[in-house]
Each structure stands twice: as C-alpha cells, then as structure tokens.
Write an enzyme that holds these catalytic residues in place. Structure first.
Site, PDB file in Angstrom:
ATOM      1  N   GLN A  33       0.833  -1.217   0.000  1.00  0.00           N
ATOM      2  CA  GLN A  33       0.000   0.000   0.000  1.00  0.00           C
ATOM      3  C   GLN A  33       0.859   1.254   0.000  1.00  0.00           C
ATOM      4  OE1 GLN A  33      -0.338  -2.700   1.864  1.00  0.00           O
ATOM      5  NE2 GLN A  33      -2.210  -2.644   3.089  1.00  0.00           N
ATOM      6  N   ASP A  34       1.947   1.229   0.780  1.00  0.00           N
ATOM      7  CA  ASP A  34       2.814   2.415   0.839  1.00  0.00           C
ATOM      8  C   ASP A  34       3.422   2.677  -0.533  1.00  0.00           C
ATOM      9  OD1 ASP A  34       2.158   2.090   3.399  1.00  0.00           O
ATOM     10  OD2 ASP A  34       4.206   1.970   4.213  1.00  0.00           O
ATOM     11  N   PHE A  35       3.805   1.572  -1.168  1.00  0.00           N
ATOM     12  CA  PHE A  35       4.391   1.685  -2.502  1.00  0.00           C
ATOM     13  C   PHE A  35       3.369   2.321  -3.446  1.00  0.00           C
ATOM     14  CE2 PHE A  35       5.254   0.097  -6.751  1.00  0.00           C
ATOM     15  CZ  PHE A  35       6.625   0.250  -6.872  1.00  0.00           C
ATOM     16  N   SER A  81      22.688 -18.783 -31.739  1.00  0.00           N
ATOM     17  CA  SER A  81      22.197 -19.879 -30.900  1.00  0.00           C
ATOM     18  C   SER A  81      23.415 -20.657 -30.395  1.00  0.00           C
ATOM     19  CB  SER A  81      21.261 -20.768 -31.685  1.00  0.00           C
ATOM     20  OG  SER A  81      21.876 -21.168 -32.868  1.00  0.00           O
ATOM     21  N   LEU A  82      23.176 -21.629 -29.563  1.00  0.00           N
ATOM     22  CA  LEU A  82      24.271 -22.438 -29.015  1.00  0.00           C
ATOM     23  C   LEU A  82      24.144 -23.837 -29.585  1.00  0.00           C
ATOM     24  CD1 LEU A  82      23.882 -21.379 -25.292  1.00  0.00           C
ATOM     25  CD2 LEU A  82      25.778 -20.773 -26.788  1.00  0.00           C
ATOM     26  N   GLU A 112      25.989 -22.277 -15.991  1.00  0.00           N
ATOM     27  CA  GLU A 112      24.819 -21.517 -15.557  1.00  0.00           C
ATOM     28  C   GLU A 112      23.571 -22.115 -16.166  1.00  0.00           C
ATOM     29  OE1 GLU A 112      24.816 -17.604 -18.114  1.00  0.00           O
ATOM     30  OE2 GLU A 112      26.838 -18.044 -17.430  1.00  0.00           O
ATOM     31  N   LYS A 114      20.170 -22.637 -18.290  1.00  0.00           N
ATOM     32  CA  LYS A 114      19.662 -22.190 -19.578  1.00  0.00           C
ATOM     33  C   LYS A 114      18.175 -21.922 -19.400  1.00  0.00           C
ATOM     34  CE  LYS A 114      19.817 -23.226 -24.459  1.00  0.00           C
ATOM     35  NZ  LYS A 114      18.429 -23.003 -24.828  1.00  0.00           N
ATOM     36  N   ASP A 116      14.424 -20.975 -20.379  1.00  0.00           N
ATOM     37  CA  ASP A 116      13.617 -21.284 -21.552  1.00  0.00           C
ATOM     38  C   ASP A 116      12.555 -20.202 -21.750  1.00  0.00           C
ATOM     39  OD1 ASP A 116      12.598 -22.567 -23.698  1.00  0.00           O
ATOM     40  OD2 ASP A 116      11.572 -24.125 -22.579  1.00  0.00           O
ATOM     41  N   ARG A 135      14.960 -11.173 -30.311  1.00  0.00           N
ATOM     42  CA  ARG A 135      15.952 -11.853 -31.116  1.00  0.00           C
ATOM     43  C   ARG A 135      15.640 -11.741 -32.609  1.00  0.00           C
ATOM     44  NH1 ARG A 135      18.725 -16.672 -30.247  1.00  0.00           N
ATOM     45  NH2 ARG A 135      19.247 -17.700 -32.172  1.00  0.00           N
ATOM     46  N   TYR A 224      22.254 -12.786 -18.708  1.00  0.00           N
ATOM     47  CA  TYR A 224      23.396 -13.703 -18.690  1.00  0.00           C
ATOM     48  C   TYR A 224      24.540 -13.298 -19.605  1.00  0.00           C
ATOM     49  CZ  TYR A 224      20.359 -15.285 -22.463  1.00  0.00           C
ATOM     50  OH  TYR A 224      19.538 -15.329 -23.540  1.00  0.00           O
ATOM     51  N   LYS A 287      30.176 -21.950 -20.509  1.00  0.00           N
ATOM     52  CA  LYS A 287      30.881 -20.902 -21.247  1.00  0.00           C
ATOM     53  C   LYS A 287      32.316 -20.809 -20.734  1.00  0.00           C
ATOM     54  CE  LYS A 287      26.688 -18.111 -21.280  1.00  0.00           C
ATOM     55  NZ  LYS A 287      25.989 -16.967 -20.690  1.00  0.00           N
ATOM     56  N   LYS A 311      21.395 -29.992 -22.753  1.00  0.00           N
ATOM     57  CA  LYS A 311      19.933 -30.008 -22.607  1.00  0.00           C
ATOM     58  C   LYS A 311      19.524 -31.104 -21.634  1.00  0.00           C
ATOM     59  CE  LYS A 311      17.424 -27.965 -25.148  1.00  0.00           C
ATOM     60  NZ  LYS A 311      17.033 -27.227 -26.284  1.00  0.00           N
ATOM     61  N   CYS A 405     -16.160 -35.141 -40.198  1.00  0.00           N
ATOM     62  CA  CYS A 405     -15.685 -33.875 -39.601  1.00  0.00           C
ATOM     63  C   CYS A 405     -16.495 -33.560 -38.348  1.00  0.00           C
ATOM     64  CB  CYS A 405     -15.815 -32.742 -40.613  1.00  0.00           C
ATOM     65  SG  CYS A 405     -15.378 -31.145 -39.911  1.00  0.00           S
ATOM     66  N   CYS A 408     -18.547 -30.139 -39.177  1.00  0.00           N
ATOM     67  CA  CYS A 408     -19.602 -30.007 -40.182  1.00  0.00           C
ATOM     68  C   CYS A 408     -20.156 -31.344 -40.656  1.00  0.00           C
ATOM     69  CB  CYS A 408     -19.108 -29.171 -41.368  1.00  0.00           C
ATOM     70  SG  CYS A 408     -17.869 -30.012 -42.364  1.00  0.00           S
ATOM     71  N   CYS A 423     -10.962 -32.563 -43.744  1.00  0.00           N
ATOM     72  CA  CYS A 423     -12.354 -32.301 -44.053  1.00  0.00           C
ATOM     73  C   CYS A 423     -12.340 -31.565 -45.388  1.00  0.00           C
ATOM     74  CB  CYS A 423     -12.992 -31.421 -42.975  1.00  0.00           C
ATOM     75  SG  CYS A 423     -14.557 -30.732 -43.536  1.00  0.00           S
ATOM     76  N   CYS A 429     -17.208 -25.179 -43.777  1.00  0.00           N
ATOM     77  CA  CYS A 429     -16.841 -25.739 -42.473  1.00  0.00           C
ATOM     78  C   CYS A 429     -16.313 -24.620 -41.567  1.00  0.00           C
ATOM     79  CB  CYS A 429     -15.796 -26.830 -42.680  1.00  0.00           C
ATOM     80  SG  CYS A 429     -15.196 -27.556 -41.167  1.00  0.00           S
TER      81      CYS A 429
HETATM   82  S1  IVH Z   1      24.516 -17.338 -23.701  1.00  0.00           S
HETATM   83  C1  IVH Z   1      26.657 -16.152 -27.665  1.00  0.00           C
HETATM   84  N1  IVH Z   1      23.351 -18.081 -21.496  1.00  0.00           N
HETATM   85  O1  IVH Z   1      19.679 -19.909 -25.285  1.00  0.00           O
HETATM   86  C2  IVH Z   1      25.916 -16.915 -26.642  1.00  0.00           C
HETATM   87  N2  IVH Z   1      22.079 -18.139 -23.499  1.00  0.00           N
HETATM   88  O2  IVH Z   1      20.493 -21.540 -27.675  1.00  0.00           O
HETATM   89  C3  IVH Z   1      24.844 -16.151 -26.006  1.00  0.00           C
HETATM   90  N3  IVH Z   1      19.765 -18.846 -23.190  1.00  0.00           N
HETATM   91  O3  IVH Z   1      19.911 -17.353 -27.672  1.00  0.00           O
HETATM   92  C4  IVH Z   1      23.900 -16.974 -25.270  1.00  0.00           C
HETATM   93  N4  IVH Z   1      19.866 -19.148 -21.020  1.00  0.00           N
HETATM   94  O4  IVH Z   1      18.254 -17.100 -25.752  1.00  0.00           O
HETATM   95  C5  IVH Z   1      23.222 -17.914 -22.817  1.00  0.00           C
HETATM   96  N5  IVH Z   1      22.442 -18.685 -19.455  1.00  0.00           N
HETATM   97  C6  IVH Z   1      22.300 -18.498 -20.763  1.00  0.00           C
HETATM   98  C7  IVH Z   1      21.086 -18.748 -21.431  1.00  0.00           C
HETATM   99  C8  IVH Z   1      21.021 -18.558 -22.808  1.00  0.00           C
HETATM  100  C9  IVH Z   1      19.087 -19.194 -22.089  1.00  0.00           C
HETATM  101  C10 IVH Z   1      19.186 -18.842 -24.540  1.00  0.00           C
HETATM  102  C11 IVH Z   1      19.479 -17.612 -25.332  1.00  0.00           C
HETATM  103  C12 IVH Z   1      20.249 -18.062 -26.533  1.00  0.00           C
HETATM  104  C13 IVH Z   1      19.842 -19.491 -26.627  1.00  0.00           C
HETATM  105  C14 IVH Z   1      20.925 -20.291 -27.297  1.00  0.00           C
END
Ligand code: IVH
Length: 694
Positions: A33-35, A81-82, A112, A114, A116, A135, A224, A287, A311, A405, A408, A423, A429
């Site tokens: 509330q104060d906020f 991407s990785l 670290e 990942k 999703d 992205r 990250y 990394k 993964k 279907c 319909c 269908c 339809c």
């Molecule tokens: S590092 C150049 N760290 O995974 C590398 N990516 O498949 C930069 N993601 O596009 C990415 N957690 O959207 C990194 N701890 C993490 C992550 C992460 C999720 C996603 C990110 C990236 C995709 C790669």
C-alpha cells in the site's frame, strides 16, 4: 531546483529502490500500500508538471497506447544460438576441444542455467534503458521497449556506477509458472484460446501492441551476457557480478568449474533441483570464462565455439487418458488431442496432449482409460510418448479415428502418402473458415490487428464468412457488438484499411494456398509480378520457377481452378488489395538518392523500416547503420533515441521526417517514382486482372 522537481526526483529514486528490492531481490522493505501511495503521488505530480517528464521514471513502466506495429532494429552483434549436447560424453568432447584449441593453457568454465524464455537485448545509454529488441531472425529484431519497460525486474535506469556509457545486455524474458497458470485460467474463463506453455505466453505478451496488456502479465527477466566493451573485466563470472550490481536479475545458479567433474556435479544438481524453480529452464549453458580465451576460440557460422548448451532430458509424468478431441485447422486437417487427468509436469499442470495423427494413435495402440506417459518436448503442447500397458485392467478396443468432420459432419478424406485426415468442405466448415481469416490477419500476412476472439464474435454474428468480408465491415456494425467501443472499432477499421497496401507477397501468403508459405509467396510474386499472371500460370510455368516443385505447383493450380477461390480473389481485387509486386530494379545511376548515404531511425507509420530500406536502395541511396560524417540525412521516425539525436545535431546532419521524405519523393521526377514506390496506389482491377472475371 523547484520543490516539485525535488519531490519528483526523490520519489523516483525511492520507488526505483523499492522496485529493485521487490522484483530483483525478492525482499520488499515496505508494504504494498505504501508503494502504491508513493506511485500515485508521483503520477499526480508528473501529470501536473509535464515539463519534468522522463522516460526512466517508475511511472513509465505502463506505457501509452500504441497502435502501430513494431519497428525493427539490427543487432549490434548477431544473437546466435548455441550448439546443443545431450549427454556427458558430448560435454567432455567440448571440454577437450576447448583445451586443445587453447593449447592446454589453463581455463575455467562457467556453468549456468539455460532459461527457456525469449531472448532479449537491452541497450542502456548513459545508464538509461533506451531500446529493448527481440531476437527476431538473429540479425534484426522487433523493438519492444514499451512492453519491456513494464517488466518490474528490469532496471529502467542502472544502479550504482562504473557501467559503460553504452551497455548492451542480453537475457531471457520469462513468464513464471504461477503467472502462466493464472493467465491461462483467466483465459479459460473468458473462453479465450489458451497458451500452450509459458514461453509462448511470454512471446505473445512481448508482442502485444498495447503495453498495458504486457504490464498486467507480470513477466520476469534474467540476464546472462554483456556485449563486450573495453571497460568490462575479462571474466564472464565477474561480468555477471557487475550486472547484478547494476540492478539486473542474474541467477545465483552460476558456478566456475575447473574440471569436467565440477561440471557434472552442477549438471546433476540442477537436473533435479530445477523442478523447484519458479521459471522454466531447459538445460545448462557452459561458457569459457575468460573473454580473451573466448575470442581466441571464436565462432562458427551459427554459434560460439566457446560455449555449449547441455539439454536436460525432458521430464515425464504418468496419467490417465480421459478421451480424445478432434480439432479442425484452417486447411481442414484434423488433429487429435488427448484429454488427460490433470498431472503436474515441469512446473505446470498438464491436461491435454497432442497426438498428431491417426498413425500415432495406432502406433501407441492407445485404448480408452489407458495410463499414458507424457513429456514436454522442448516445444508447445506435451506429447504422449508411451502407454503403461501393465496398468490396463480391462482390455478395451483400440481407439478408432473419427470418419466424419466433428464440425460439419462431412466424411473425412486421406490422400495417399499423407498422415492427416482432411475435411474436404473448405467452403462452409466453420473452423476452417475462421482459421483462414485468422491466418490472413497474422502479422506476416495482412497484419490486421484483431484477435481470434473478435474474429469468432464477428463470425458468429454473421458479419464475416471469408476474408473479403473484413473489408466491408462498418463502424456501426462493430460498435453494435458487445465489448467493442467506438475507439477500438475505428482502430480495427484503420488496421483493415491499411492492410490493402501490404506487399503482394504478404497478402498472397495470407490467402492461405496450401504449401505457399512466406518464402514461396515471395518467390512467386518476384517471378510473376501480379495476381493476374500468377493465376494464369500453368503447372509447367510454375515448376520452371526456381524453388517451386510439382507439389506446390499443383496446389496453386488446384486453388485457382476453384471457382469460389477465383471469386474471392476477384472480390479482394475490387476491394483494392495490392496484388502486384513492386519492381526490384535498382536505380544506381541517377536515382533520386544516387550517391547519398542514409540512416534510418525510429518508428514509422506508412511503411515498415524494411520497406523504407528497400525503397532507399531502389532510389540509388546507400544505407548505413550508424551516423557518421558521411551521412547525408537521417530518415527519422517517432521515438528516435536521444543519443542518435545528439549525434546528428553534433554533426549537423539533417533529420528528414517520414512526411518530408514523401514530399521529397513526390516532388521528384514522376516516372522515377512510379517504378520505385512500394505501393503508390493500388491499381484498379481492370488494370491487372484483365478479363479474367468480367
Ligand atoms: S549465452 C553467444 N546463457 O539460449 C551466446 N544463453 O540456444 C549467447 N539462453 O539465444 C547466449 N539461457 O536465448 C546464454 N544462461 C544463458 C542462457 C542462454 C538461455 C538462450 C538464449 C540463446 C539461446 C541459445
């Protein structure tokens, strides 16, 4: 400084601190509330003193209405991407390869989580958030700053000091499981379509044109990565610490590893513990810690050589099959969906699972009341991966796929070699008709700002049956419907109206000819130039086009040989839809902009950035991504960043508004323009459909 300004400043500062404590540290210091009271006071002061407006004020997390689509921005460095690994052997291969490439020099690996969600790039200039870009295709993304500002855990202004004057951080926007469930049960109550998973919901939320919708959905974001600048330390681990100090939410699940044993311990721990997290994770990112070493390791075309993703195996759950629903899509394909006894899985409760087609049901040998194993494959709806046959009490007969279907009643057909039943009654339809309209309105097609609920409402009220009907809607019809006010009716009509001018390839894609996706549509419009020519093309002429095979060619012919479809196209042409593709001839010698270098910045109304880029190039101009002494002028849209504005001023470079740009073009040679404008005014039907429909 005035008293008011002082009070505004101190409220802004205090509110930002409370935000940080609440959303990043998860430890609020004052009651809600104060906020709220402080926020209300600040809002009131800002409303009566607009001269003190600031985009980084905590009040700006809920932005103003926006009706335009998103502007696009090129990433300073592509968002890559990785490469994925699925077992410890592959992790070890990575570790060895790195050791070899670094000639056995010592190195450490950051492990670290990942996340999703959706990747996002945030740009801070002098500590203030200026741009948030999705992205996109990795090179160019959507500017979603207004929506990102609504995410409370993202600092609008960096904390502390020592940050680079331009800082770009990358992270993941997520919808916490709890919020996802809340959002979906709300949608269920309203009869709205449900989001398949938190990731889709987060994506749908970020792409909302109205930031108030985003604000209501309580997204979160974890960071990250910081784009390299000389001020930052060499260690990724240390960089993450700095990001934390500057106010970003950085996960505590980060460990520096000096051996594969360390790495495996991290993998094992989080494989189990991740089910306790409030947000979705799908693996671990490994990394190389030193940025110098990262640079030596470099990149492949798609991903860095200094990092990999491990993964996690998808989690499984066992539950009872209650029954099967059959859904009809816009193409008439019938998809079976299993109804399950609700079961918790990876942070959400699963009630439905996709079964894809009749073959899958047969392969699983699925029976009524079976206990089944479900899994969330990285994407969308969970799937049934097996049946617990030992748990069968009664031997029920195998489940038979439906023969008619469900919408319909038409008998279903199955073409040889295809998995799906269809269908065949596309004309009447209901789900097919609605599906086609929904598809036509999507962003990459006609880009009409309307949701499935409104389409459903208009359909039920018999105001639309097919896409041409959209263009005949009136304000009176719309406002007579429940929940549609004058303003939203006008917005919708404006959006429908401007869709007439969409590029031909987008409209062609939107019409929804089987196998004509975005890329094929582009190829076709480039090859044939107009709807008239495309409609007249024979299968031979179609297959003579690069990338167009017999399957696509046949589908196009079938579509255009159908009298209903031809009538629809004729109506759309009459309604003024753009059915010609602009010419791609580059006017390098003598075009209006020959020899000029142009920078584009901000958001535009009449055309997208990409369309302006293409236009400038057609006029012989050269595009540049950043302002320099060579820039001749800046095509400046709305909300151009302050830093760019300052730079332009410092270099005395002219800013040309969208309207000025068009005046410039209109005043130039008539003929030049006719060839180059994306779509000056759609030609009349008789010009390009010839006598086809007369
Ligand atoms: S590092 C150049 N760290 O995974 C590398 N990516 O498949 C930069 N993601 O596009 C990415 N957690 O959207 C990194 N701890 C993490 C992550 C992460 C999720 C996603 C990110 C990236 C995709 C790669």
């Amino acid at each position: 400084m005035t008293d008011v300004k002082q009070e505004i400043d101190s409220l802004r500062h205090e509110l930002a601190e409370h935000n940080y404590n609440y959303y990043v540290l998860n430890s609020p210091l004052i009651p809600d509330q104060d906020f709220d009271m402080m926020m209300k006071r600040l809002e009131a002061l800002e409303a009566s003193h607009p001269e003190y407006f600031s985009s980084d004020s905590p009040t700006q997390r809920v932005g103003a209405d926006r009706t335009e689509g998103f502007a696009q921005k090129r990433h300073s460095i592509p968002m890559l991407s990785l490469s994925n690994t699925y077992n410890y052997n592959e992790v070890e291969d990575f570790y060895r390869r790195v050791a070899g490439d670094l000639h056995n020099e010592p190195f450490r690996v950051n492990a670290e989580l990942k996340f999703d969600g959706l990747s996002i790039a945030l740009i801070y200039e002098e500590g203030v958030l200026t741009d948030a870009v999705t992205r996109g295709d990795g090179l160019v993304g959507d500017v979603v700053t207004a929506n990102v500002r609504t995410i409370r855990s993202i600092p609008l202004k960096l904390r502390g000091e020592g940050y680079p004057s331009r800082l770009e951080v990358r992270g993941e926007v997520l919808l916490p499981f709890k919020e996802f469930e809340r959002l979906n049960s709300e949608r269920e109550e309203k009869g709205e379509p449900l989001f398949a998973n938190p990731r889709n919901a987060a994506s749908g939320t970020l792409k909302q044109l109205d930031p108030k919708v985003a604000a209501a959905r309580k997204l979160d974001a974890y960071f990250y990565h910081a784009i390299d600048t000389p001020e930052l330390p060499d260690s990724h681990f240390e960089r993450l610490k700095l990001l934390r100090q500057w106010g970003f939410k950085v996960s505590d699940a980060v460990t520096l590893c000096s051996s594969t044993t360390d790495i495996y311990a991290f993998l094992e721990y989080w494989d189990k513990q991740r089910s306790c997290l409030p947000i979705a994770t799908d693996g671990v990112v490994l990394k190389v810690d030193s940025i110098k070493q990262q640079k030596r390791l470099g990149y492949t075309a798609k991903s860095p050589r200094w990092a990999i993703a491990y993964k996690f195996q998808a989690e499984q759950a066992r539950t009872k099959l209650l029954g099967i629903d059959y859904q009809v899509g816009r193409t008439g394909a019938v998809t079976p969906v299993a109804n399950l006894e609700p079961v918790p899985l990876s942070g959400t409760v699963v009630k439905r699972a996709s079964l894809h087609n009749a073959d899958i049901i047969a392969e699983l040998d699925l029976r009524q009341n079976d206990y089944v194993f479900v899994e969330k494959g990285g994407e969308i709806i969970p799937k049934i991966v097996g049946v617990d046959k030992d748990a069968r009490l009664l031997e029920m007969p195998p489940i038979e796929f439906i023969t008619h279907c469900p919408a319909c009643g038409t008998p279903l057909v199955r073409t040889e070699g295809e998995a799906a039943y269809y269908c065949p009654d596309g004309a009447t339809c209901e789900p097919q008709q609605k599906g086609r309209i929904e598809h036509f309105c999507t962003r990459k097609a006609a880009n009409i700002n309307i949701g499935p609920e409104t389409i459903d409402l208009l359909y039920r009220k018999k105001l639309i049956h097919h896409i041409a009907d959209l263009y005949r809607l009136t304000e009176e019809q719309l406002t007579s419907l429940p929940g549609i006010r004058e303003r939203s009716a006008q917005k919708l009509l404006a959006s429908i109206d401007s869709s007439r001018k969409r590029p031909f390839h987008s409209l062609l894609y939107g019409i929804g000819i089987r196998f004509v996706g975005e890329t094929v549509a582009r190829t076709l419009t480039q090859a044939f130039g107009s709807m008239e020519k495309l409609m007249q093309a024979t299968e031979e002429e179609l297959t003579a086009t690069p990338e167009i095979g017999p399957k696509i060619a046949q589908s196009i012919r079938v579509f255009f040989d159908n009298a209903d479809n031809r009538a629809l196209i004729a109506q759309l042409a009459d309604l003024g839809l753009n059915f010609t593709e602009e010419t791609k001839n580059v006017q390098s010698d003598g075009g209006l902009l020959a020899g000029r270098t142009v920078v584009i910045s901000g958001k535009f109304h009449r055309y997208s950035r990409d369309e302006y880029k293409a236009l400038i190039e057609q006029l012989g101009g050269k595009m540049a991504s950043s302002i320099s002494g060579n820039t001749d002028f800046i095509l400046a849209g709305d909300d151009m960043g302050p830093a760019k504005r300052q730079k332009a001023e410092a270099l005395s470079i002219r800013l040309v508004s969208e309207e000025e740009f068009w005046t410039m073009i209109d005043e130039s040679d008539e003929k030049t323009m006719k060839e180059a404008k994306p779509d000056p005014d759609p030609q009349t039907k008789s010009d390009y459909l010839g006598d086809l429909f007369d």
